[in-house]
Write an enzyme that holds these catalytic residues in place. Structure first.
Site, short mmCIF file in Angstrom:
data_model
loop_
_atom_site.label_atom_id
_atom_site.label_comp_id
_atom_site.label_asym_id
_atom_site.label_seq_id
_atom_site.Cartn_x
_atom_site.Cartn_y
_atom_site.Cartn_z
N SER A 224 0.85 -1.19 0.00
CA SER A 224 0.00 0.00 0.00
C SER A 224 0.88 1.24 0.00
O SER A 224 1.83 1.35 0.79
CB SER A 224 -0.96 -0.01 1.19
OG SER A 224 -0.26 -0.22 2.39
N ALA A 227 -1.67 7.70 -0.89
CA ALA A 227 -2.47 8.34 -1.95
C ALA A 227 -2.08 7.87 -3.34
O ALA A 227 -2.83 8.03 -4.31
CB ALA A 227 -2.33 9.85 -1.84
N ASP A 256 -5.86 -1.05 7.30
CA ASP A 256 -6.64 -2.17 7.84
C ASP A 256 -7.91 -2.38 6.99
O ASP A 256 -8.33 -3.52 6.75
CB ASP A 256 -7.05 -1.90 9.29
CG ASP A 256 -5.86 -1.52 10.15
OD1 ASP A 256 -4.73 -1.94 9.81
OD2 ASP A 256 -6.04 -0.80 11.15
O1 LIG Z 1 -0.19 -2.72 16.27
P1 LIG Z 1 0.47 -1.48 15.78
O2 LIG Z 1 1.40 -1.69 14.65
O3 LIG Z 1 1.10 -0.68 16.91
O4 LIG Z 1 -0.67 -0.55 15.17
C1 LIG Z 1 -1.76 -0.19 15.93
C2 LIG Z 1 -2.40 1.03 15.36
O5 LIG Z 1 -2.69 0.79 13.99
C3 LIG Z 1 -4.08 1.01 13.74
O6 LIG Z 1 -4.71 -0.24 13.75
C4 LIG Z 1 -4.25 1.66 12.41
O7 LIG Z 1 -3.67 0.84 11.42
C5 LIG Z 1 -4.59 1.81 14.90
O8 LIG Z 1 -5.94 1.56 15.16
C6 LIG Z 1 -3.69 1.41 16.03
O9 LIG Z 1 -3.47 2.46 16.93
#
Ligand SMILES: O=P(O)(O)OC[C@H]1O[C@](O)(CO)[C@@H](O)[C@@H]1O
Length: 312
Positions: A224, A227, A256
């Site tokens: 990914s 933009a 996600d």
């Molecule tokens: O598990 P990691 O890599 O710290 O990412 C968690 C963060 O990523 C997200 O899922 C967004 O991708 C947020 O909701 C969360 O704060």
């Protein structure tokens, strides 16, 4: 009739506390003018989006018992089957700061610490779920006490049973996890650059290193690129999607959402281009609002129509 079931594994949920400010001044006092707090964490977000699209989602992994209510409410609201193992302590709160230029600064904490006994429980749970499910998604970072090797072991166990395993993580977890050969991985540019250990300076490099991941024996490598869209390598051919332009509000959870869309395509055995179009459109919508609620049908159709997909 396609089996619409999926198991999402979230090892390290997070409460996302977002604050909007005019401009972030590092080393100064910053005041936010508006804020919101929602349950998140990569696997939690994937589960939320997948269930909103129509999948029958079972969410497992770990959740801190002390502040689980906010998550439990969301699971109920979206009809997510909650198989999260309760562990002592609180889920982390991650800070997300957005400024007037749409720039996002994220501060992710490390999360609770797990005793070794809990890890065996998750192993047993996964092996039980493998009797009734064929699609598994591992998404997000590892809390203290879960080694990347242990994560790779869970992925390997499921792969050996012929399960479809989609994997999204960063750092050491990504490095070890890809070696367990999940069916699909979805690094972003930051994660891919972390994997090779140096900055990516051109698209040619992205394609080159994405191909190196595929060469390990991974069928689908999706990168990914914000933009700029999404690149997807399958059978030696890259495909690219370009998202419609949207008003950027908050990009937290967009990756996600993309993963959820990709899984939905897999669950329904859609073609690569249909899946890529759909998941890119869904992710574009996620950027245009706070949280990971999917758009209503008419808007989603419009965004899908505005998304282009072509070979690289
Ligand atoms: O598990 P990691 O890599 O710290 O990412 C968690 C963060 O990523 C997200 O899922 C967004 O991708 C947020 O909701 C969360 O704060």
């Amino acid at each position: 009739m396609a089996d619409k079931k999926a198991v999402v594994v979230c090892l390290n949920p997070a409460i996302d506390q977002t604050g909007s400010l005019q401009k972030l001044e590092v080393g100064e006092l910053n005041r936010v003018h508006s804020d919101n707090t929602i349950p998140g964490g990569k696997g939690v977000n994937v589960a939320s989006v997948l269930s909103q699209i129509g999948a029958e989602v079972t969410l497992t992994g770990f959740i801190g018992a002390d502040n689980a209510e906010m998550f439990e409410q969301m699971f109920m609201q979206h009809g997510i089957t909650d198989e999260m193992l309760r562990v002592e302590g609180s889920n982390r709160t991650n800070l997300k700061l957005t400024d007037a230029d749409g720039q996002l600064t994220e501060i992710n904490f490390s999360g609770f610490t797990l005793p070794a006994s809990t890890l065996d429980k998750l192993g047993q749970l996964l092996s039980g779920l493998a009797r009734t499910h064929k699609t598994f998604i591992f998404s997000g970072s590892l809390p203290n006490g879960v080694s990347a090797i242990r994560l790779a072991g869970w992925i390997h166990f499921l792969v050996m049973q012929g399960k479809t395993v989609v994997f999204d993580a960063s750092g050491d977890a990504f490095d070890k996890g890809v070696k367990a050969l999940p069916s699909m991985v979805k690094p972003n540019l930051y994660e891919l650059s972390g994997w090779i250990g140096k900055p990516l300076t051109s698209e040619a490099e992205v394609l080159q290193h994405g191909a190196e991941i595929a060469a390990l024996g991974i069928k689908d490598v999706v990168v990914s690129c914000g933009a700029q869209g999404v690149l997807w390598l399958r059978n030696g051919e890259w495909m690219r999607s370009i998202p419609p332009e949207v008003n950027v509000v908050n990009s937290v959870g967009a990756g996600d959402t993309l993963v959820a869309g990709l899984c939905w395509g897999k669950i329904n055995s859609w073609s690569q281009s249909k899946t890529l179009k759909f998941s890119t459109a869904l992710a574009a919508h996620a950027v245009s609002e706070a949280g990971v609620e999917i758009p209503e049908a008419v808007l989603l159709r419009k965004l899908v129509t505005q998304t282009t997909v072509k070979p690289v």
